[in-house]
Scaffold this motif. Structure first.
Motif, PDB file in Angstrom:
ATOM      1  N   ALA A 168       3.114   8.428  -1.520  1.00 17.83           N
ATOM      2  CA  ALA A 168       3.488   7.206  -2.272  1.00 17.83           C
ATOM      3  C   ALA A 168       4.441   6.651  -4.024  1.00 17.83           C
ATOM      4  O   ALA A 168       4.302   5.491  -4.145  1.00 17.83           O
ATOM      5  CB  ALA A 168       1.652   7.586  -3.120  1.00 17.83           C
ATOM      6  N   VAL A 169       4.454   7.757  -4.211  1.00 16.91           N
ATOM      7  CA  VAL A 169       6.096   7.672  -5.432  1.00 16.91           C
ATOM      8  C   VAL A 169       6.967   7.425  -4.863  1.00 16.91           C
ATOM      9  O   VAL A 169       7.409   6.253  -4.692  1.00 16.91           O
ATOM     10  CB  VAL A 169       6.358   9.289  -5.339  1.00 16.91           C
ATOM     11  CG1 VAL A 169       7.711   9.013  -6.663  1.00 16.91           C
ATOM     12  CG2 VAL A 169       4.777   9.584  -6.572  1.00 16.91           C
ATOM     13  N   LEU A 170       7.099   7.214  -3.516  1.00 11.69           N
ATOM     14  CA  LEU A 170       8.630   7.000  -2.980  1.00 11.69           C
ATOM     15  C   LEU A 170       8.424   5.398  -2.444  1.00 11.69           C
ATOM     16  O   LEU A 170       9.575   4.535  -2.314  1.00 11.69           O
ATOM     17  CB  LEU A 170       8.713   7.929  -1.295  1.00 11.69           C
ATOM     18  CG  LEU A 170      10.457   9.036  -2.105  1.00 11.69           C
ATOM     19  CD1 LEU A 170      10.026  10.276  -2.866  1.00 11.69           C
ATOM     20  CD2 LEU A 170      10.955   9.489  -0.908  1.00 11.69           C
ATOM     21  N   ASP A 171       7.377   4.918  -1.812  1.00  8.44           N
ATOM     22  CA  ASP A 171       6.397   3.623  -2.470  1.00  8.44           C
ATOM     23  C   ASP A 171       6.321   2.930  -2.258  1.00  8.44           C
ATOM     24  O   ASP A 171       6.719   1.331  -2.811  1.00  8.44           O
ATOM     25  CB  ASP A 171       5.642   3.609  -0.521  1.00  8.44           C
ATOM     26  CG  ASP A 171       5.724   4.055   0.562  1.00  8.44           C
ATOM     27  OD1 ASP A 171       7.008   4.688   1.249  1.00  8.44           O
ATOM     28  OD2 ASP A 171       5.055   4.803   1.074  1.00  8.44           O
ATOM     29  N   GLY A 172       5.995   3.001  -3.799  1.00  5.29           N
ATOM     30  CA  GLY A 172       5.676   2.778  -5.047  1.00  5.29           C
ATOM     31  C   GLY A 172       4.347   2.238  -5.359  1.00  5.29           C
ATOM     32  O   GLY A 172       4.435   1.173  -5.725  1.00  5.29           O
ATOM     33  N   LEU A 175       2.620  -1.096  -7.600  1.00  8.68           N
ATOM     34  CA  LEU A 175       4.042  -0.489  -8.608  1.00  8.68           C
ATOM     35  C   LEU A 175       4.371  -2.153  -8.283  1.00  8.68           C
ATOM     36  O   LEU A 175       4.693  -2.795  -9.275  1.00  8.68           O
ATOM     37  CB  LEU A 175       4.607  -0.066  -9.329  1.00  8.68           C
ATOM     38  CG  LEU A 175       3.760   1.175  -9.189  1.00  8.68           C
ATOM     39  CD1 LEU A 175       5.004   2.851  -9.133  1.00  8.68           C
ATOM     40  CD2 LEU A 175       3.380   1.006 -10.747  1.00  8.68           C
ATOM     41  N   GLY A 176       3.960  -2.886  -6.933  1.00  7.55           N
ATOM     42  CA  GLY A 176       4.663  -3.721  -6.788  1.00  7.55           C
ATOM     43  C   GLY A 176       6.421  -4.247  -6.569  1.00  7.55           C
ATOM     44  O   GLY A 176       7.054  -5.130  -7.545  1.00  7.55           O
ATOM     45  N   LEU A 177       6.723  -2.776  -6.611  1.00  9.59           N
ATOM     46  CA  LEU A 177       8.189  -3.015  -5.704  1.00  9.59           C
ATOM     47  C   LEU A 177       9.042  -3.776  -4.648  1.00  9.59           C
ATOM     48  O   LEU A 177       8.079  -4.240  -4.216  1.00  9.59           O
ATOM     49  CB  LEU A 177       8.626  -1.334  -5.574  1.00  9.59           C
ATOM     50  CG  LEU A 177       7.847  -0.105  -6.854  1.00  9.59           C
ATOM     51  CD1 LEU A 177       8.674   1.306  -6.641  1.00  9.59           C
ATOM     52  CD2 LEU A 177       8.328  -0.879  -8.563  1.00  9.59           C
ATOM     53  N   ASP A 178       9.970  -3.980  -4.561  1.00  9.82           N
ATOM     54  CA  ASP A 178      10.542  -4.802  -3.649  1.00  9.82           C
ATOM     55  C   ASP A 178      10.046  -3.769  -2.241  1.00  9.82           C
ATOM     56  O   ASP A 178      11.383  -3.131  -2.077  1.00  9.82           O
ATOM     57  CB  ASP A 178      12.101  -5.097  -4.214  1.00  9.82           C
ATOM     58  CG  ASP A 178      12.519  -6.264  -2.989  1.00  9.82           C
ATOM     59  OD1 ASP A 178      12.155  -6.185  -2.309  1.00  9.82           O
ATOM     60  OD2 ASP A 178      13.831  -6.677  -3.718  1.00  9.82           O
ATOM     61  N   GLY A 179       9.492  -4.214  -1.088  1.00  7.94           N
ATOM     62  CA  GLY A 179       9.855  -3.650  -0.617  1.00  7.94           C
ATOM     63  C   GLY A 179      10.538  -3.590   0.324  1.00  7.94           C
ATOM     64  O   GLY A 179      10.613  -3.181   1.556  1.00  7.94           O
ATOM     65  N   ARG A 186      13.690   1.734  -4.324  1.00  2.00           N
ATOM     66  CA  ARG A 186      12.409   2.170  -4.843  1.00  2.00           C
ATOM     67  C   ARG A 186      12.190   2.832  -6.437  1.00  2.00           C
ATOM     68  O   ARG A 186      11.128   2.509  -6.884  1.00  2.00           O
ATOM     69  CB  ARG A 186      11.320   2.213  -3.642  1.00  2.00           C
ATOM     70  CG  ARG A 186      11.092   1.125  -2.880  1.00  2.00           C
ATOM     71  CD  ARG A 186      10.642   1.328  -1.902  1.00  2.00           C
ATOM     72  NE  ARG A 186      10.276   2.093  -0.775  1.00  2.00           N
ATOM     73  CZ  ARG A 186      11.154   2.438  -0.211  1.00  2.00           C
ATOM     74  NH1 ARG A 186      11.941   1.785   0.740  1.00  2.00           N
ATOM     75  NH2 ARG A 186      10.826   3.758   1.130  1.00  2.00           N
ATOM     76  N   LEU A 187      12.787   3.950  -5.820  1.00  4.51           N
ATOM     77  CA  LEU A 187      13.099   4.709  -6.766  1.00  4.51           C
ATOM     78  C   LEU A 187      13.547   4.558  -8.223  1.00  4.51           C
ATOM     79  O   LEU A 187      12.713   4.685  -9.077  1.00  4.51           O
ATOM     80  CB  LEU A 187      13.329   6.581  -6.873  1.00  4.51           C
ATOM     81  CG  LEU A 187      12.405   7.036  -5.675  1.00  4.51           C
ATOM     82  CD1 LEU A 187      13.540   8.642  -5.127  1.00  4.51           C
ATOM     83  CD2 LEU A 187      11.407   7.475  -6.237  1.00  4.51           C
ATOM     84  N   ALA A 188      14.523   4.144  -8.195  1.00  2.21           N
ATOM     85  CA  ALA A 188      15.222   3.039  -9.175  1.00  2.21           C
ATOM     86  C   ALA A 188      14.545   2.392  -9.457  1.00  2.21           C
ATOM     87  O   ALA A 188      13.585   2.461 -11.542  1.00  2.21           O
ATOM     88  CB  ALA A 188      16.579   3.191  -8.843  1.00  2.21           C
ATOM     89  N   GLN A 189      13.854   1.209  -9.268  1.00  2.00           N
ATOM     90  CA  GLN A 189      12.698   0.171  -9.383  1.00  2.00           C
ATOM     91  C   GLN A 189      11.371   1.512 -10.293  1.00  2.00           C
ATOM     92  O   GLN A 189      11.331   0.362 -10.946  1.00  2.00           O
ATOM     93  CB  GLN A 189      12.285  -0.698  -8.409  1.00  2.00           C
ATOM     94  CG  GLN A 189      13.437  -1.751  -7.611  1.00  2.00           C
ATOM     95  CD  GLN A 189      12.640  -2.989  -6.789  1.00  2.00           C
ATOM     96  OE1 GLN A 189      11.570  -2.562  -6.986  1.00  2.00           O
ATOM     97  NE2 GLN A 189      12.802  -2.613  -5.626  1.00  2.00           N
TER      98      GLN A 189
END
Length: 280
Positions: A168-172, A175-179, A186-189
């Motif tokens: 879940a952390v790596l997928d974000g 958090l609405g990250l850019d898939g 994703r980790l940077a976002q």
């Protein structure tokens, strides 16, 4: 006979542990104004909160979201809280044993400053930040993953499947990250989202840079305790002097670990906020 007992004892141990946790939650009282720590995973939240607890003699509770995932069987609940499907106060009421200590630390609290302020209006909050290049590298070191891949392969995905909440952390999640971004992107976002939440908190949140903690752990803990109005009950420097110092060993430079493409991705994504914290 022994093998049969071992097969039976594991579910029995799980049942006993579950019963103990159930009783703890039924009898625990939520502490009304804990010191709350948040920050990115592997940014130093555990080390700093634990040393503050030791120095002040206060009780500490670690990672309520992670403990629910690993022990209580309700899955990873942060996305439910972020999306409004589970109010934070309902989460706290359901798992009061994880909020009964004087210090409560969970990296995911970084996304919930305003909600935490509503549930714990008298609580001081602390945000731990770390250079995103070293922060992301530490996450990947924890997962025994390389930083220079374009995308995660089958071996990395199998490892994440065994690691519970790290997927879940790596997928974000939530958090609405850019898939479309790769795992580094994703980790940077996610790091940026945490910093955005700190700046948008709307309430005073105390900032601690992990790099300042490494430079002088005793002084930082003493200053943080004073800032939070806590009394030091032990000589932090004397305690630290008796402990071996582990600096770790990293044979690869940051550039070699991430590769040119992924390192540039981190610095492009996080660059504006990095400058605010003095990360060149």
């Amino acid at each position: 006979m022994q093998g049969t007992w071992l097969r039976v004892s594991h579910p029995l141990r799980q049942a006993v542990s579950g019963a103990i946790r159930y009783c703890r939650h039924r009898t625990a009282a939520v502490f009304p104004s804990p010191v709350i720590f948040g920050g990115s995973p592997k940014s130093g939240t555990t080390a700093i909160a634990a040393l503050l607890a030791e120095a002040t003699g206060l009780s500490i509770s670690n990672d309520p979201f992670w403990r629910v995932l690993r022990s209580d069987g309700d899955g990873y609940l942060l996305p439910d809280v972020l999306e409004g499907n589970l109010p934070l106060d309902a989460f706290v009421r359901k798992y009061p044993a994880y909020f009964s200590a004087r210090i409560v630390k969970d990296p995911d609290f970084v996304f919930l400053y305003r909600e935490l302020q509503q549930v714990f209006p008298e609580s001081p909050q602390v945000f731990i930040v770390r250079d995103p290049r070293q922060n992301i590298r530490s996450i990947l070191d924890r997962l025994h993953m390389r930083g220079d891949l374009e995308h995660l392969g089958p071996a990395e995905n199998r490892r994440l499947a065994r690691e519970g909440g790290w997927r879940a952390v790596l997928d974000g999640r939530g958090l609405g990250l850019d898939g479309r971004a790769n795992y580094i992107g994703r980790l940077a976002q996610r790091w940026v989202r945490g910093v955005d939440a700190y700046f948008a908190a709307g309430t005073p949140v105390h900032l601690v840079r992990y790099e300042d903690f490494l430079e002088d752990r005793g002084a930082l803990i003493a200053d943080l305790a004073e800032l939070l109005g806590l009394e030091l009950r032990t000589d932090v420097d004397a305690r630290l002097a008796r402990r071996p110092t582990h600096h770790g060993h990293r044979s690869l430079s940051t550039e070699a670990f991430f590769g040119e493409r992924n390192l540039a991705l981190i610095e492009h994504t996080c660059g504006a906020h990095m400058a605010k914290f003095g990360y060149a």
